[in-house]
Design a protein around this motif. Structure first.
Motif, PDB file in Angstrom:
ATOM      1  N   LEU A 138       0.824  -1.214   0.000  1.00  0.00           N
ATOM      2  CA  LEU A 138       0.000   0.000   0.000  1.00  0.00           C
ATOM      3  C   LEU A 138       0.859   1.265   0.000  1.00  0.00           C
ATOM      4  O   LEU A 138       0.438   2.310  -0.518  1.00  0.00           O
ATOM      5  N   ILE A 141       1.505   2.023  -3.556  1.00  0.00           N
ATOM      6  CA  ILE A 141       0.297   2.616  -4.151  1.00  0.00           C
ATOM      7  C   ILE A 141       0.205   4.091  -3.778  1.00  0.00           C
ATOM      8  O   ILE A 141      -0.074   4.955  -4.619  1.00  0.00           O
ATOM      9  N   ILE A 148      -4.483   6.268  -1.084  1.00  0.00           N
ATOM     10  CA  ILE A 148      -4.946   4.896  -1.322  1.00  0.00           C
ATOM     11  C   ILE A 148      -6.310   5.010  -1.995  1.00  0.00           C
ATOM     12  O   ILE A 148      -7.296   5.364  -1.341  1.00  0.00           O
ATOM     13  N   TYR A 154      -7.818  -4.696  -2.398  1.00  0.00           N
ATOM     14  CA  TYR A 154      -6.361  -4.779  -2.370  1.00  0.00           C
ATOM     15  C   TYR A 154      -5.860  -6.188  -2.017  1.00  0.00           C
ATOM     16  O   TYR A 154      -4.661  -6.377  -1.822  1.00  0.00           O
ATOM     17  N   ILE A 158      -1.419  -6.986  -8.166  1.00  0.00           N
ATOM     18  CA  ILE A 158      -1.231  -5.567  -8.467  1.00  0.00           C
ATOM     19  C   ILE A 158      -1.856  -5.164  -9.796  1.00  0.00           C
ATOM     20  O   ILE A 158      -2.412  -4.059  -9.930  1.00  0.00           O
ATOM     21  N   VAL A 161      -5.511  -4.771  -9.268  1.00  0.00           N
ATOM     22  CA  VAL A 161      -5.721  -3.543  -8.484  1.00  0.00           C
ATOM     23  C   VAL A 161      -5.669  -2.322  -9.402  1.00  0.00           C
ATOM     24  O   VAL A 161      -6.541  -1.452  -9.368  1.00  0.00           O
TER      25      VAL A 161
END
Length: 476
Positions: A138, A141, A148, A154, A158, A161
């Motif tokens: 995170l 990200i 976020i 999540y 990836i 996501v």
């Protein structure tokens, strides 16, 4: 890592079973123990089973032992009257956190690879994407997006996501649509206001314009004009006023003449009649002229006072009498124009505020577009550096492609090949595949599966239901 020994006793439907590290096909009718072998191996590796009873009926303990060519020894005992037993050793030493260690030496699909064929498209895509090794969290990200992004699962890989972040159903896309809709709404309001405001409108000028001074000047001019008009009227009417005052005087004197003449006649008549009053009347007659003169003097004084008072008033306005009245039409029009311009100030300021809000919305929309584009670009960047264990794997718009085709477009054979590739994505882990129910496949697919495992150097244990009454073990 390969299995060199398997020993099963009193687990599920198996009384005793033992095998070396070979690839096997277990065949026979239902109930001979084919699936029990596979379930026992799964139990050894996961400490789990979908079956309610693990220990063979009538026994109090069941056991499985697995040994590998790397010195790993897995021994589990399921017990009905006491706690289960487990021992996970590596080269004779107990392994710390054994369940975690075991989870890291195989993938779930190794234990049920054919299930991949039966998964829906979304599950298959997710499983393929999970194979792409890219270290992220995170914090990564947040570094990329400054936050976020909400409404994203999540727990996914990836690439999934990032696909959710840039999706048309995602927060950024919907938020951008809301912002652009709000911007259009505010732009319409701005245009409505602009249409009502004169071109080149300068709000600061009209806000600072002192309308009070202008109205004060107009009022003063109007008062001066009234004074001028009054002065001219007073001067023009003076002679008339003087004649009026003179007529008032003459009328008053004439009235006195009549009054005193009549009174004198009455007195004289009364003298004749009233001898006894002659003395009194004569005395009164003697003083009458003096009284008359006194009253005449009073009338003359009042006349002169009126003349003097009026002349003083006229003299006061003489300064205005020679002036011409000033036209205030232009000033009034100017005041009216200023009033009109001031009337636009609130709407103009509202328009400015709306324009500022629109600018903020444009910036936010651009930032969301940047993040959406970033989420679309990052998969390409990730794939440039990530370890991709499947040949021909690429990703487009969050969808994995095998040699340019989505998984749903692959043939059953191609899906089977992919299934094996996914199952062994950990090359240094346990190299075994468990395949329960190969009779559900066509003969060609089954042969292709076996050959694929051999080509990959994999051990595999497969079960196939036949009409044989006994369990048949075939080394492949």
């Amino acid at each position: 890592m390969k299995i060199t020994k398997i020993k099963i006793k009193n687990l599920f439907g198996i009384k005793e079973y033992e095998a070396a590290g070979k690839s096997l096909e277990l065949s026979g009718r239902n109930g001979v123990g084919k699936t029990s072998v596979i379930d026992s191996i799964r139990y050894a590796l996961t400490n789990k089973s979908e079956r309610e009873y693990i220990v063979r009926n009538g026994e109090t303990e069941g056991e499985i032992l697995i040994e590998t060519d790397t010195g790993l020894r897995i021994n589990r005992k399921a017990r009905t009257q006491q706690a289960d037993y487990k021992s996970i050793k590596k080269n004779g030493a107990e392994v710390q956190s054994p369940e975690t260690f075991l989870r890291d030496i195989f993938t779930p699909l190794q234990l049920e690879p054919v299930e991949f064929m039966q998964m829906d498209r979304k599950q298959q895509n997710a499983m393929v994407l999970d194979m792409i090794e890219f270290d992220w969290d995170l914090k990564w990200i947040k570094e990329k997006f400054g936050e976020i992004p909400p409404d994203v699962n999540y727990e996914q890989n990836i690439l999934s996501v990032l696909n959710d972040i840039q999706s048309k159903n995602g927060y950024y896309y919907k938020r951008r649509e809301d912002i652009n809709r709000e911007k259009r709404h505010k732009d319409a309001f701005v245009q409505e206001i602009a249409d009502e405001i004169p071109a080149g409108y300068q709000a600061e000028k009209w806000e600072n314009e002192n309308l009070g001074d202008l109205y004060q000047r107009i009022e003063q001019i109007r008062k001066d004009n009234e004074t001028i008009e009054k002065a001219k009227r007073l001067i023009d009417n003076r002679n008339n006023k003087v004649r009026k005052f003179e007529a008032d005087k003459e009328i008053a004197i004439s009235a006195l003449d009549v009054e005193f003449s009549n009174k004198k006649a009455r007195i004289e008549k009364d003298i004749l009649k009233l001898e006894e009053q002659i003395r009194a009347y004569r005395l009164e007659l003697t003083n009458m002229d003096e009284k008359k003169q006194d009253k005449v003097s009073a009338i003359e004084s009042e006349y002169k006072a009126n003349i003097a008072k009026y002349d003083a008033e006229v003299e006061e306005y003489h300064v205005y009498a020679d002036k011409d009245p000033e036209d205030v039409t232009e000033l009034v029009e100017e005041a009216q124009y200023i009033e009109e311009m001031k009337g636009h100030i609130n709407e103009y300021r509202r328009m400015e505020n709306l324009q500022d809000e629109v600018e903020d919305l444009i910036k936010e929309s651009c930032e969301l577009t940047r993040k959406i584009e970033l989420a679309r670009e990052l998969p390409g960047t990730i794939l440039e550096s990530a370890q991709i264990p499947i040949q021909g794997l690429t990703v487009k718009d969050g969808v994995p492609l095998i040699h340019g085709l989505p998984i749903s477009n692959l043939s059953d054979g191609e899906k089977l090949d992919l299934c094996i590739d996914i199952a062994i994505q950990k090359p240094n882990a346990l190299q075994i595949i468990l395949i329960d129910g190969v009779e559900k496949m066509s003969t060609d697919l089954r042969k292709r599966l076996y050959q694929k495992c051999k080509d990959k150097g994999l051990q595999f244990i497969a079960t196939r239901t036949t009409d044989d009454e006994d369990l048949t073990v075939i080394e492949l």
